[in-house]
Design an enzyme around this catalytic site. Structure first.
Site, PDB file in Angstrom:
ATOM      1  N   CYS A  83       0.947  -1.269  -0.012  1.00 23.21           N
ATOM      2  CA  CYS A  83       0.013   0.018  -0.142  1.00 23.21           C
ATOM      3  C   CYS A  83       0.854   1.305   0.049  1.00 23.21           C
ATOM      4  O   CYS A  83       1.519   1.548  -1.070  1.00 23.21           O
ATOM      5  CB  CYS A  83      -1.044   0.041   1.195  1.00 23.21           C
ATOM      6  SG  CYS A  83      -2.305   1.135   0.801  1.00 23.21           S
ATOM      7  N   HIS A 181      -3.850  -5.332   1.197  1.00 24.31           N
ATOM      8  CA  HIS A 181      -3.725  -5.661   2.526  1.00 24.31           C
ATOM      9  C   HIS A 181      -4.124  -7.221   2.714  1.00 24.31           C
ATOM     10  O   HIS A 181      -5.152  -7.678   2.111  1.00 24.31           O
ATOM     11  CB  HIS A 181      -4.362  -4.798   3.312  1.00 24.31           C
ATOM     12  CG  HIS A 181      -3.825  -3.297   3.390  1.00 24.31           C
ATOM     13  ND1 HIS A 181      -2.675  -3.034   3.946  1.00 24.31           N
ATOM     14  CD2 HIS A 181      -4.596  -2.001   2.818  1.00 24.31           C
ATOM     15  CE1 HIS A 181      -2.538  -1.657   3.736  1.00 24.31           C
ATOM     16  NE2 HIS A 181      -3.745  -1.109   3.107  1.00 24.31           N
TER      17      HIS A 181
END
Length: 239
Positions: A83, A181
């Protein structure tokens, strides 16, 4: 333990639970490194997510840790970003509306051919995608971030067969990252990534048939809850 993985302890670190599955691997040792501390000689570096990507990137640069990671990668070291870490590993990060309250533009670590532009809207979605590196397998996870990231040249190699979610690696193959994630929750993919590192050290591969860490954790919590219900008299405790 056979391998050491250095994890950058960013001041605005987010989603630290992304690394929980790696903590359960007996063959690994995670070493958390704060800006200003030496990088050492790990087998891989992980750049995790951040609540303030541009600010954390600036801290990495000012502390000298950014240069250490770049030198590590330039010498063939494996670096993986998740991310915000993926965004930092790119070439350019733009924040024209100054959504993060910092500079409107910043140069990334230049480990991946990517450019990111922060926008007011957030991406939030569950994903089920087919990964093609380091093994072909389906993985589950979720995206939660601001900003849109795009490859800046043809040296970007996707590591996912699906368009959903941005996952890829450098032309050299030692630097990679994803917006996904929970990537390490996926046992088959996690073990295959670990075996990729083990192969670089000429270590034997580990079995890849591993359960999903998140699903396994949920089952354990359900068993604990059932056990409490059977053996604890809640009403007496409440009274």
């Amino acid at each position: 333990t056979d391998l050491e993985i250095a994890v950058l302890r960013l001041p605005s670190l987010s989603n630290f639970s992304d690394l929980d599955p790696l903590e359960t691997e007996a063959s690994l040792r995670l070493r958390w490194i704060q800006p200003g501390e030496p990088l050492g000689e790990p087998d891989a570096v992980i750049v995790p997510g951040s609540k303030q990507t541009l600010k954390d990137l600036e801290i990495l640069k000012n502390s000298g840790l950014a240069d250490l990671v770049k030198n590590f990668a330039e010498n063939g070291g494996h670096v993986f970003g998740i991310c915000g870490g993926l965004q930092m590993m790119g070439e350019l990060l733009e924040d024209p509306d100054q959504l993060e309250g910092g500079p409107s533009q910043a140069i990334g670590l230049k480990l991946l051919p990517l450019s990111t532009r922060f926008t007011p809207s957030k991406v939030l979605r569950q994903l089920d995608v087919e990964m093609i590196w380091p093994i072909r397998t389906r993985v589950q996870g979720y995206e939660l971030h601001q900003g849109m990231t795009h490859p800046s040249n043809n040296s970007w190699n996707p590591i996912s067969a699906d368009n959903a979610g941005l996952c890829g690696r450098s032309k050299e193959g030692n630097c990679a990252g994803t917006y996904l994630h929970g990537i390490f929750d996926n046992g088959c993919w996690r073990r295959s990534w670990i075996n990729h590192l083990r192969d670089a050290r000429s270590l034997p591969s580990l079995p890849i048939n591993q359960p999903n860490h998140a699903a396994q954790r949920e089952k354990l919590l359900e068993r604990l809850a059932d056990s409490f219900d059977k053996h604890v008299e809640w009403q007496k405790l409440l009274d």
